[in-house]
Each structure stands twice: as C-alpha cells, then as structure tokens.
Design an enzyme around this catalytic site. Structure first.
Site, PDB file in Angstrom:
ATOM      1  N   GLU A  38      11.238  16.285  66.852  1.00 34.98           N
ATOM      2  CA  GLU A  38      11.491  16.733  68.133  1.00 34.98           C
ATOM      3  C   GLU A  38       9.910  16.280  68.879  1.00 34.98           C
ATOM      4  O   GLU A  38       8.950  16.562  68.084  1.00 34.98           O
ATOM      5  CB  GLU A  38      11.510  18.220  68.210  1.00 34.98           C
ATOM      6  CG  GLU A  38      11.503  18.977  69.481  1.00 34.98           C
ATOM      7  CD  GLU A  38      12.013  18.295  70.688  1.00 34.98           C
ATOM      8  OE1 GLU A  38      13.402  18.302  70.575  1.00 34.98           O
ATOM      9  OE2 GLU A  38      11.387  17.990  71.598  1.00 34.98           O
ATOM     10  N   THR A  45      15.934  21.660  76.399  1.00 31.95           N
ATOM     11  CA  THR A  45      16.177  21.995  77.450  1.00 31.95           C
ATOM     12  C   THR A  45      16.751  23.352  77.822  1.00 31.95           C
ATOM     13  O   THR A  45      15.850  23.950  78.546  1.00 31.95           O
ATOM     14  CB  THR A  45      17.370  21.024  78.383  1.00 31.95           C
ATOM     15  OG1 THR A  45      16.838  19.673  78.063  1.00 31.95           O
ATOM     16  CG2 THR A  45      17.406  21.283  79.800  1.00 31.95           C
ATOM     17  N   GLY A 143      19.825  14.533  73.993  1.00 32.24           N
ATOM     18  CA  GLY A 143      19.866  15.489  75.378  1.00 32.24           C
ATOM     19  C   GLY A 143      19.975  14.533  76.500  1.00 32.24           C
ATOM     20  O   GLY A 143      20.363  13.492  76.442  1.00 32.24           O
ATOM     21  N   SER A 144      19.467  15.191  77.530  1.00 35.11           N
ATOM     22  CA  SER A 144      19.753  14.636  78.933  1.00 35.11           C
ATOM     23  C   SER A 144      18.473  15.009  79.803  1.00 35.11           C
ATOM     24  O   SER A 144      17.645  16.049  79.425  1.00 35.11           O
ATOM     25  CB  SER A 144      21.004  15.136  79.596  1.00 35.11           C
ATOM     26  OG  SER A 144      20.846  16.729  79.601  1.00 35.11           O
ATOM     27  N   HIS A 439      37.620  52.581  80.460  1.00 31.73           N
ATOM     28  CA  HIS A 439      37.466  53.270  81.693  1.00 31.73           C
ATOM     29  C   HIS A 439      36.167  53.907  81.423  1.00 31.73           C
ATOM     30  O   HIS A 439      35.713  54.643  80.916  1.00 31.73           O
ATOM     31  CB  HIS A 439      38.833  53.881  81.980  1.00 31.73           C
ATOM     32  CG  HIS A 439      38.461  54.578  83.528  1.00 31.73           C
ATOM     33  ND1 HIS A 439      38.892  53.712  84.616  1.00 31.73           N
ATOM     34  CD2 HIS A 439      38.281  55.700  84.112  1.00 31.73           C
ATOM     35  CE1 HIS A 439      38.627  54.587  85.754  1.00 31.73           C
ATOM     36  NE2 HIS A 439      38.289  55.744  85.246  1.00 31.73           N
TER      37      HIS A 439
END
Ligand SMILES: Cc1cc2nc3c(=O)[nH]c(=O)nc-3n(C[C@H](O)[C@H](O)[C@H](O)COP(=O)(O)OP(=O)(O)OC[C@H]3O[C@@H](n4cnc5c(N)ncnc54)[C@H](O)[C@@H]3O)c2cc1C
Length: 462
Positions: A38, A45, A143-144, A439
C-alpha cells in the site's frame, strides 16, 4: 532490481483499500502467506477519503438540522453555526480509531505489510521500494480516483473533488455540485445542513439516476423542501472563474454562480503505468476485466474493487476480496449476485435499495408479470415520531418473490439489512408478512409493506 527469492508468497496484493485488505485478512485467516502493498494508508478510499469521513460530515449535519428544528419537538436549543475545525477533529477521530484497529488486525493476522508504491513486474511479482515480491498469485486492488470531464480542470481551490471537499476548512457560502449521483447528493445534503446554498447539476433526467425513479422523485421532493436547488436533464458545458467564485454554464444556456464547484461525476480506475498492460492484463477504458470469480485473463492474476467494472462500493470490494482469498485457499466459492448488493445513499432523507428497479424488472420478467406496492411512511409510528416522510416500494414477480425493495426516508439505510435478506433468500411476500416486526420501529414499515403485498394490510388501506 533486487530479487528477494527467499520468500514466495501465496498471495501478493497491490493496494490496501477495501478490496485488497479484505483479501489479505481472509487469506491470512485461511493460512495463506500474504503480502499487502500500500502506497498510502491501509483502509484506502473508504476509510480515509470516502465512506467514513462523508458519513461523519453527514452526521454532524444531522445534528445541525436537529438543533435548528428542535422547537418542533418542544426542545429549546439554538443553532449557532458550524465550527469546521471541530467537525474535522470529530471526523478524523473516527477515522484514526478505525485506522488503528485495522492496522492491528493486519499485524495480528501476520500479513506482511509493505508501505510503498508498487508496480506489477511480471504475472507473479510486484516491485516496491527496490524489492521484488514474488507470489503464486497476484491480486490487483489499486482502486479508483475522482474523474473529471474533458476540459474541466480540478484546481483544488474553486473547482474541487470529493478529496478536497472532505478537508475544506470552511462551510462554503454557496456551492454547485456537478453530478447528482451518490457522492454529489451526499455532499449537497451535508453542506445544506451546514448552512450553504447548494445547487446540483445532473445531466440525466433525475437525481440518483440509478435508483428506481420513485426513489429519485421522492428525494427530489425532499430536497426541494429543504431548499437544495437542482437542475436535471441538461449537460454541463463550461466553467469560468468570477471575482469571488465560479460560473457554471449548461448546454441549455442556464448559468449558475457560486463560491465553488464540486465535481462529482464519478471515479475512474487506477491502472495506468502500473505494469498491467505489460503483463498482458486485459483492460477496458482502464478497468481491469475479470470473470465472475474475479479472474483476469492472466491465470496468476485476479482483480477486485473499484478497479474492476462492478458496483463501486466498499462492501462489494470486501466481498470480491474474500471471494478471491477463498478461491485461492481452495474453498468452494459462488459468484456474487450484484443485484443483491444493498445500496444506501446517506443524504437527508436516505435512499436505500436492493434488487432491481420496476423498470428493470419489467424488462427482465415482462411488464405484465411485475407487481409493485408502495407503503407510505406516514402510516409508520416511528417515522412520524422522527418527523420523516418517505416510502417503501416493493417490486414483485407476480405470485413470486420480491425482486426489488426501494426505500426513502431518514434512517431507512438501517432497514436495508432485512431488505437484502428478503431479496437474496427470494422471499415471498406471504413469508415476510408472517414474520413479526417490532412496534414502533421503522423496520415495521417493511413488515407492513409485505403484509399489504400479501393481501392483508394492517395499517394501510386495501
Ligand atoms: C466520497 C466517497 C464516499 C463514498 N461512500 C461510500 C459509502 O458510503 N459506502 C460504500 O460502500 N462505498 C462508498 N464509497 C466507495 C468506496 O470508498 C470504494 O468503493 C472503495 O474504497 C473501493 O475499494 P478498493 O479497495 O477497490 O479501492 P480503494 O479504497 O481506492 O483502495 C485502493 C488502494 O490502493 C492503493 N494504491 C493504488 N495504487 C497503488 C500502488 N501503485 N502501489 C501501492 N498502493 C497503491 C491506494 O493508495 C488505495 O489505498 C465512497 C467513495 C467516495 C469517494
């Protein structure tokens, strides 16, 4: 290049975002010897520039709205403004806690973590920091990054991307958001809550255009009520700087002025210059092509996450990463049904969905085979208590399973868990109707909608 031939990993992963680190954690758990490379910070991200920081900003915005609206609930409070430095401190605190936890997990699973910018050097190796990491298999998970439009330069000052917006040191007086998809409407919502004057520009006919059109219409109505302006159906044609900001023009001749322009027109894959082509990996417009088991055309290379042309969501990256790790460890795997992936847009009100839209269902099953039902949150006690409005829309194949659940309303993202079980277990309306929903919860609205679809509505009309 030094060749560290002493170690051959089972799996070398390039990119430590959602897809890459999920593969690393699962692979290590299954006994694989894993290297994770990395260049920035593990978590990618989603943790540092995406999901987590945006949701922290949106939560701060929700508190601002609650302070403003407190009198509606009989509470005396006043909204005195946003201290952006303190908002960032809160947001960064959330990120750093999660980041530390993730680093701890990576270390405890004995993943070899390498910090540095890597490059695929062969079908079985990645070079980083002058060292070669050999693997029986390589996973690409780079990734992007934010995209722009031709001729639209992101200067980081007046024309910004989501990366800049997340660290902006002030609340803009006014902002134009280019793109009415998930990222665009989330920023528009947070900034409006902080007090900015916001205009969204979307070329397609609706906001959140991939959602069922009913959800888009409900969101548009809610945004109109909140004073978030938007223009749909006309494309951006240009931007120019003005004395104090920017002026954006559309193809239909309309212009808008604001302090800044946020470009949120999507994200493009990070695949250039990383050795992918040289290794023979097939790509299409930068996306790495994979089959349903995330295999590229090169037998020793897989790819996952935003780098491949599937839904750009963190939990999709996790699922794809896990699939690859399990496949490499020899476990049986099944392809992901992307329609069954839950999708949430965390604006105010939230938009959540799973399965297919009514339109898609009609294409797939035939128009006469599709039944829909809308349940208005006005009939739901908890939604009334929260003073939120919206709807749940169900899409069913006639006499068959529920194939689409589409929800709009504050906090409805939290209901997508049951919705995805309904879709993924191919539940029949009568089966869901039989389950008891607590409920008063908003979850009850899902139960009520299925009671109605099963022909026995309780708190709604026949
Ligand atoms: C503003 C915003 C909000 C979002 N909100 C949500 C949300 O609410 N929910 C959701 O599910 N998704 C959300 N997303 C999408 C989500 O963040 C992505 O789908 C996810 O991060 C993709 O994971 P990935 O592992 O494919 O890529 P990334 O997370 O981008 O990770 C890729 C990693 O690879 C590293 N890398 C790249 N090149 C190299 C190299 N050469 N060497 C070493 N490392 C490299 C990068 O530094 C990065 O850490 C959001 C995205 C944005 C931008």
């Amino acid at each position: 290049m030094a060749n560290d031939a002493s170690t051959v990993f089972d799996l070398v992963i390039l990119g430590g975002g959602s897809g890459g680190y999920a593969a690393a954690l699962r692979g290590a758990q299954l006994g694989l010897d894993v290297a994770l490379i990395e260049k920035n910070k593990v978590g990618g991200t989603c943790l540092h520039n995406g999901c987590i920081p945006t949701k922290a900003l949106l939560h701060a915005g929700e508190i601002a709205d609650q302070a403003r609206d407190s009198a509606e609930f009989g509470v005396k409070a006043s909204f005195d403004g946003i201290d952006m430095a303190a908002v960032h401190q809160y947001k960064d605190g959330v990120i750093s806690g999660l980041y530390k936890g993730l680093q701890g997990l990576i270390a405890s699973r004995k993943v070899t973590y390498v910090e540095g910018e890597g490059r695929l050097s062969s079908p079985t190796s990645v070079d980083v920091n002058g060292q070669r990491y050999e693997g029986r298999h390589v996973l690409l998970a780079t990734g992007s990054v934010p995209k722009s439009l031709p001729g639209l330069e992101i200067d980081g000052n007046r024309v910004i991307s989501s990366d800049h917006a997340l660290v902006l040191d002030r609340v803009p007086q006014s902002a134009i958001v280019l793109g009415g998809g998930v990222i665009g409407v989330e920023f528009a919502s947070a900034w409006k809550s902080f007090g900015a004057d916001v205009t969204i520009v979307e070329a397609l006919p609706n906001l959140v255009p991939v959602e069922d059109v009913n959800s888009s219409k409900l969101l548009e109505r809610a945004f109109r009520k909140r004073g978030i302006k938007f223009s749909v159906g006309s494309r951006f044609s240009g931007v120019e700087y003005t004395a104090n900001g920017v002026k954006v023009s559309l193809e239909n001749g309309k212009t808008f002025e604001a302090e800044l322009l946020l470009v949120a027109v999507g994200r493009g894959p990070v695949s250039q210059g990383l050795g992918y082509e040289e290794a023979g990996v097939a790509t299409d417009r930068g996306y790495v092509l994979v089959d349903e088991y995330m295999r590229t055309n090169v037998p020793t290379i897989s790819a996952v996450g935003d780098l491949v042309p599937t839904l750009q969501l963190a939990h999709v990256g996790f699922a794809e990463g896990i699939l690859v790790a399990e496949r490499l460890a020899g476990l049986p795997t099944v392809p992901i049904d992307y329609d069954g992936v839950p999708r949430v847009t965390y604006c105010h009100p939230e938009v959540a969905s799973v399965g297919v839209t009514e339109e898609k269902a009609k294409e797939r099953y035939g128009a006469d085979k599709v039944v829909t039902l809308k349940y208005n949150l006005g009939g739901n006690g908890k939604s009334r208590i929260l003073k939120t409005t919206g709807e749940i829309k169900l899409v069913q194949v006639r006499d068959g399973a529920v194939v689409g659940v589409h929800m709009v309303g504050d906090r409805m993202g939290e209901q997508v868990g049951e919705a995805q079980l309904i879709y993924n277990w191919e539940a029949l309306p009568a089966e869901v109707a039989q389950l008891i929903h607590a409920h008063p919860t908003q979850n009850e609205a899902l139960g009520e909608a299925h009671l109605a679809l099963a022909g026995k509505p309780l708190h709604s009309h026949d």
